[in-house]
Design a protein around this motif. Structure first.
Motif, PDB file in Angstrom:
ATOM      1  N   GLU A 248       3.219  -2.593 -13.624  1.00 38.71           N
ATOM      2  CA  GLU A 248       3.910  -3.860 -12.961  1.00 38.71           C
ATOM      3  C   GLU A 248       5.385  -3.397 -12.567  1.00 38.71           C
ATOM      4  O   GLU A 248       5.733  -4.116 -11.559  1.00 38.71           O
ATOM      5  CB  GLU A 248       3.890  -4.904 -14.151  1.00 38.71           C
ATOM      6  CG  GLU A 248       4.546  -6.282 -13.778  1.00 38.71           C
ATOM      7  CD  GLU A 248       3.687  -6.729 -12.507  1.00 38.71           C
ATOM      8  OE1 GLU A 248       4.162  -7.710 -11.873  1.00 38.71           O
ATOM      9  OE2 GLU A 248       2.485  -6.329 -12.320  1.00 38.71           O
ATOM     10  N   LEU A 321       3.734 -10.384 -16.440  1.00 37.76           N
ATOM     11  CA  LEU A 321       2.338 -10.611 -16.056  1.00 37.76           C
ATOM     12  C   LEU A 321       1.969 -12.021 -17.336  1.00 37.76           C
ATOM     13  O   LEU A 321       2.181 -11.558 -18.383  1.00 37.76           O
ATOM     14  CB  LEU A 321       1.440  -9.489 -16.625  1.00 37.76           C
ATOM     15  CG  LEU A 321       1.611  -8.227 -15.462  1.00 37.76           C
ATOM     16  CD1 LEU A 321       0.735  -7.023 -16.359  1.00 37.76           C
ATOM     17  CD2 LEU A 321       1.128  -8.452 -14.259  1.00 37.76           C
ATOM     18  N   LEU A 430      -7.656  -7.522 -15.689  1.00 40.01           N
ATOM     19  CA  LEU A 430      -6.958  -6.631 -14.719  1.00 40.01           C
ATOM     20  C   LEU A 430      -7.533  -6.538 -13.449  1.00 40.01           C
ATOM     21  O   LEU A 430      -6.722  -6.320 -12.544  1.00 40.01           O
ATOM     22  CB  LEU A 430      -7.190  -5.255 -15.443  1.00 40.01           C
ATOM     23  CG  LEU A 430      -6.497  -5.017 -16.627  1.00 40.01           C
ATOM     24  CD1 LEU A 430      -6.710  -3.611 -17.480  1.00 40.01           C
ATOM     25  CD2 LEU A 430      -4.657  -5.105 -16.671  1.00 40.01           C
ATOM     26  N   LEU A 433      -6.052  -9.230 -11.656  1.00 36.18           N
ATOM     27  CA  LEU A 433      -4.619  -9.096 -11.432  1.00 36.18           C
ATOM     28  C   LEU A 433      -4.466  -7.967  -9.993  1.00 36.18           C
ATOM     29  O   LEU A 433      -3.641  -8.306  -9.192  1.00 36.18           O
ATOM     30  CB  LEU A 433      -3.979  -8.299 -12.690  1.00 36.18           C
ATOM     31  CG  LEU A 433      -2.529  -7.656 -12.371  1.00 36.18           C
ATOM     32  CD1 LEU A 433      -1.548  -8.715 -12.169  1.00 36.18           C
ATOM     33  CD2 LEU A 433      -2.163  -6.805 -13.777  1.00 36.18           C
ATOM     34  N   CYS A 434      -5.321  -7.052  -9.893  1.00 37.81           N
ATOM     35  CA  CYS A 434      -5.224  -6.337  -8.845  1.00 37.81           C
ATOM     36  C   CYS A 434      -5.777  -7.087  -7.457  1.00 37.81           C
ATOM     37  O   CYS A 434      -4.908  -6.904  -6.558  1.00 37.81           O
ATOM     38  CB  CYS A 434      -6.316  -5.007  -8.902  1.00 37.81           C
ATOM     39  SG  CYS A 434      -5.925  -3.960 -10.335  1.00 37.81           S
ATOM     40  N   ARG A 436      -5.067 -10.438  -7.346  1.00 33.71           N
ATOM     41  CA  ARG A 436      -3.845 -11.255  -6.826  1.00 33.71           C
ATOM     42  C   ARG A 436      -2.623 -10.464  -6.416  1.00 33.71           C
ATOM     43  O   ARG A 436      -2.189 -10.792  -5.473  1.00 33.71           O
ATOM     44  CB  ARG A 436      -3.329 -11.623  -8.268  1.00 33.71           C
ATOM     45  CG  ARG A 436      -2.211 -12.662  -8.201  1.00 33.71           C
ATOM     46  CD  ARG A 436      -1.625 -13.039  -9.558  1.00 33.71           C
ATOM     47  NE  ARG A 436      -0.402 -13.807  -9.380  1.00 33.71           N
ATOM     48  CZ  ARG A 436       0.642 -13.835 -10.430  1.00 33.71           C
ATOM     49  NH1 ARG A 436       0.137 -13.489 -11.669  1.00 33.71           N
ATOM     50  NH2 ARG A 436       1.718 -14.690 -10.420  1.00 33.71           N
ATOM     51  N   LYS A 437      -2.561  -9.159  -6.699  1.00 26.92           N
ATOM     52  CA  LYS A 437      -1.566  -8.267  -6.331  1.00 26.92           C
ATOM     53  C   LYS A 437      -1.962  -7.492  -4.615  1.00 26.92           C
ATOM     54  O   LYS A 437      -1.160  -6.806  -4.180  1.00 26.92           O
ATOM     55  CB  LYS A 437      -1.338  -7.192  -7.169  1.00 26.92           C
ATOM     56  CG  LYS A 437      -0.584  -7.580  -8.523  1.00 26.92           C
ATOM     57  CD  LYS A 437       0.705  -8.384  -8.484  1.00 26.92           C
ATOM     58  CE  LYS A 437       1.268  -8.816  -9.813  1.00 26.92           C
ATOM     59  NZ  LYS A 437       2.424  -9.655  -9.166  1.00 26.92           N
TER      60      LYS A 437
END
Length: 851
Positions: A248, A321, A430, A433-434, A436-437
């Motif tokens: 992060e 996070l 996860l 998260l990937c 979202r990023k």
């Protein structure tokens, strides 16, 4: 009316595809095509602020966000439960069923229908659904982390630490190298070094919450490989937290520069210090305020659960996070009773059965198999396919090789390699998260979700096929009372779940008459249901241990104190002829039998002594269970035991007679001779291995001067239905017993010839007038079926066998206790699996999942 806004060139993730059922080009709809456009349509839709007045007044409930959400909740939970029911025979773990059930309502399946999407899952209610799904993930991470014993890391063997490091580092390096080699094929966001490293990390590490939940569904928590895998995964998780923080920080540096990364690291330090210095001490204060043996006050539980939301807010506010907040918050909670167990009791059902379906529904809405097209293959799908393939192969090979190097058996090493490849909730988080990023897009996320389903769905049946936790109990050596030489020490495992049943077992030990020439080595195990912990624990209480070295769990509940105190008191009173070793096992009820069998196997005991926890009502109504969980333990021990088993049903005059004289009263050096009554015992010998074992046990009781023993042998008329080999063995044992006790006037022998089960039952009923104190019989193995003809239909409980249940039943109206004996069955089923040249397809299709 539709207005268009520029999207600054970034891929925008559609939370939902919403179409009008008949006219897709009409105003008021949300239009999203497979190819992302630089200009996305924004929908203007009338907002209904009030609740509908009713369908008879022309109101459509689906126009209201909350009404739509209620229907969505019902549908998601229904489809997940239906999927679990359908996939149960295929031995699929719950996580696979939940992901597929969530995909059913998404655009991959029913959500692809315009009518279903518009009426049942309109975009107006997606905001509530999405946020509840995230909360489901957060509370799942919290409750799983709260069960985790972080202190176990320091106690882990070195080989576990080495395997954990190898299982993460080798796949991460290989997957990272594969990703860097394919950077030229990736799009701009995925091709960044930090993005490649994040994907490699997500695919390489094995998460403890995932492995714990799947092994729990597979009933492998208490197995040797299960404990090994959870220890390795826990070690990997601790390193994964550091890697996640670094990942992060790298993302922050790519987006906003080194200054933002520095702020991120400072925020992590501040949050961690606050948790350890403030919150952890608050939890310890709560534990101190809780009276011994009681649950934590409900107000504290509410505040702690609300703290999950606070931790999410703080991490989000500090730029961390958001998913790490509840995880770190749960890790500092003292696991086990009273706090961890109370949290599990109060909240676990709601989290797993209600909150998590929204989380998987959210995953289903993000997943769309229609995006797996040739257009997305080159820039997103192809690199991910190669990286996921490399991660599975390298992780399996590295774990197998490392375990094999440390002399783990081949079958167990293969099983461990499959277990460490299991994917689940934390992996999906996860991937979100990937997403979202903007590291991956919808096609990549869909591919990773499908990878999770395929790997876990294939691995779990193979794990069950490869590894049988009950295989070690199938031994060929004699572990029986019959084959224990006289005048030698006899080992036995005494298993008890509460103080109520303990008095009956101590009564039996007194009647078994241990002496200085024939002592008992008793391994007494206290069974406690696993609550507030993720990992089962078997604690060894050494009697001479100093008070300061005792385990904390020994005094965590009043009933544990009571049982352990009774163990110590019995050892003190019988010190000259009994060696008692006390244990406490924390395990799920359905896995308690493994602790019992493993202890019997390791200590080479002759038999296992179990209580039959059932009592008659005063009327003739059916029996009332005192502890249904213990009854299932008895059944499993009988099925998988490595030695003989005795089940004692204490009632009548024997219920407390001996425990009063042996424990409560002050006795002399020869306490077994302090008697006030003569007790009448009878052995119902119906032939077979179990009855031969019962006769050898009764022979040890004949040394007790306060017992009169009657042997009643049942024979079939004209030797009908007899097995020649079993008959020969029975004759030999009976002859040996009678020759040995011929001069003992306290022992008598009778024979009864019967034609069928009805005559057998009538003969036993006629014996009831003698008012026996203890009925001893074999369970079932080798009994002539002619003697039991017609009685099988009456038996509803297979633990005591037909005769044992008949004598123990309320209809028989006997005040005598019952002892049922099962002799060790050696080489049960032999081996199984392809490594032994045998294949049992039924092991691949068995309904254990989704419980």
């Amino acid at each position: 009316m539709v207005r268009y806004f520029p999207s600054n060139g970034q891929t925008v993730l559609p939370l939902h595809l919403g179409f009008l059922p008949d006219n897709p080009a009409s105003p008021g709809e949300l239009i999203i095509t497979q190819a992302f456009s630089a200009r996305l349509p924004v929908v203007c839709r009338q907002v209904h602020s009030k609740q509908p007045f009713g369908m008879f007044r022309g109101e459509n409930a689906m126009n209201y966000a909350f009404s739509s959400f209620l229907l969505e909740a019902v549908l998601v939970i229904f489809f997940i439960k239906a999927t679990c029911f359908i996939l149960r025979p295929l031995r699929q773990p719950r996580i696979v069923c939940e992901i597929i059930g969530g995909m059913v309502v998404g655009p991959s399946m029913l959500g692809g229908s315009r009518t279903f999407s518009y009426y049942l899952f309109p975009p107006i209610s997606n905001y509530i659904f999405t946020n509840l799904g995230l909360l489901g993930f957060f509370y799942f991470f919290f409750i799983t982390a709260a069960k985790t014993d972080v202190a176990a890391i320091a106690k882990s063997p070195k080989k576990h630490k080495y395997i954990a490091a190898i299982s993460v580092l080798v796949p991460m390096v290989c997957v990272g190298a594969t990703g860097m080699a394919m950077r030229g094929q990736m799009d701009k966001n995925m091709g960044r070094p930090s993005s490649v490293g994040g994907i490699a990390f997500a695919l390489a590490f094995s998460s403890f919450p995932v492995i714990y939940t799947i092994l729990r569904d597979m009933n492998l928590l208490n197995s040797e490989v299960g404990k090994f895998a959870m220890s390795v995964a826990l070690l990997g998780d601790m390193g994964a937290i550091l890697v996640l923080v670094s990942f992060e920080a790298a993302i922050q540096a790519n987006v906003a520069g080194a200054k933002a990364a520095a702020y991120y690291v400072v925020s992590v330090a501040i949050f961690s210090a606050f948790m350890i210095l403030v919150v952890k001490r608050a939890f310890e204060w709560v534990v101190d305020q809780t009276p011994q043996g009681q649950h934590v006050d409900q107000n504290y539980i509410v505040i702690i659960l609300m703290g999950v939301l606070v931790s999410c807010f703080l991490t989000d506010m500090l730029g961390l996070l958001i998913g790490t907040g509840p995880m770190w918050y749960g890790l500092i909670i003292p696991h086990g009773p009273p706090l961890g167990s109370t949290l599990a009791i109060r909240s676990e059902t709601f989290i797993h059965e209600f909150s998590m379906p929204f989380a998987f529904g959210l995953v289903g809405l993000y997943t769309d198999v229609h995006f797996l097209s040739a257009d997305a293959w080159d820039h997103q799908l192809a690199p991910l396919v190669y990286m996921t393939t490399v991660s599975f192969i390298t992780k399996f090979i590295s774990v197998f090789a490392a375990a094999f190097f440390f002399k783990v058996p081949t079958r167990d090493s293969l099983t461990l390699g499959l277990i460490m490849n299991l994917r689940g909730q934390l992996d999906i988080m996860l991937y979100l998260l990937c997403l979202r990023k903007h590291v991956i897009g919808v096609p990549g996320f869909t591919l990773l979700v499908l990878h999770t389903i395929v790997v876990t769905a294939i691995s779990t049946p193979l794990i069950s096929f490869l590894y049988d936790p009950n295989r070690p109990y199938r031994i060929s050596k004699h572990r029986t009372i019959q084959h224990t030489p006289p005048s030698t020490e006899m080992g036995l495992v005494l298993a008890v779940s509460g103080h109520e049943a303990l008095s009956g077992l101590i009564t039996f030990l007194d009647f078994a008459y241990p002496t200085t020439s024939s002592p008992f080595s008793v391994y007494a195990i206290q069974l406690v249901e696993l609550m507030g912990r993720a990992t089962p624990v078997l604690m060894d209480h050494k009697i001479q241990k100093e008070e300061e070295d005792k385990e904390e769990e020994e005094v965590e509940e009043g009933r544990v104190d009571q049982v352990q105190s009774a163990f110590k008191l019995y050892q003190k009173k019988r010190d000259e002829c009994v060696k008692l070793h006390a244990y406490t096992a924390h395990a799920p009820k359905r896995l308690m039998y493994q602790d019992i069998c493993e202890l019997a196997l390791a200590k080479k005991t002759a038999f296992i002594l179990l209580p039959y926890q059932q009592k008659r009502l005063q009327d003739s109504a059916p029996t009332e269970l005192l502890d249904s969980g213990m009854l299932s333990v008895n059944a499993d021990v009988l099925a998988y035991t490595p030695c003989s088993v005795c089940i004692y049903y204490g009632k009548g005059r024997l219920r407390n007679a001996k425990v009063r004289s042996s424990v409560d009263q002050q006795q002399s050096i020869q306490p077994s001779r302090v008697r006030q009554h003569t007790y009448r015992f009878v052995v119902l010998f119906l032939g077979g291995a179990d009855n031969r074992e019962a006769l050898h046990l009764a022979d040890r009781m004949t040394a007790n001067p306060d017992i009169t023993l009657t042997i009643v042998r049942f024979l079939s008329f004209n030797h009908e239905g007899e097995d020649a080999r079993e008959k020969k063995l029975d004759d030999g044992v009976v002859t040996w017993f009678w020759v040995k006790n011929e001069g003992n006037d306290r022992v008598s022998y009778k024979e009864v010839v019967v034609n069928n089960g009805a005559e057998t039952l009538a003969a036993i009923q006629a014996m009831n007038i003698n008012d026996y104190d203890l009925w001893i019989t074999g369970r079932r193995e080798g009994i002539n079926t002619k003697i039991l003809e017609g009685l099988d239909a009456w038996s509803g409980d297979h633990q005591l066998g037909v005769i044992g249940e008949t004598v123990a039943g309320s209809i028989f109206a006997s005040e005598g206790s019952v002892l049922v004996v099962q002799q060790q069955v050696r080489n049960q089923k032999g081996g199984d699996g392809f490594l032994n040249g045998k294949f049992d397809y039924k092991k691949l299709v068995s309904p254990w999942s989704c419980n």
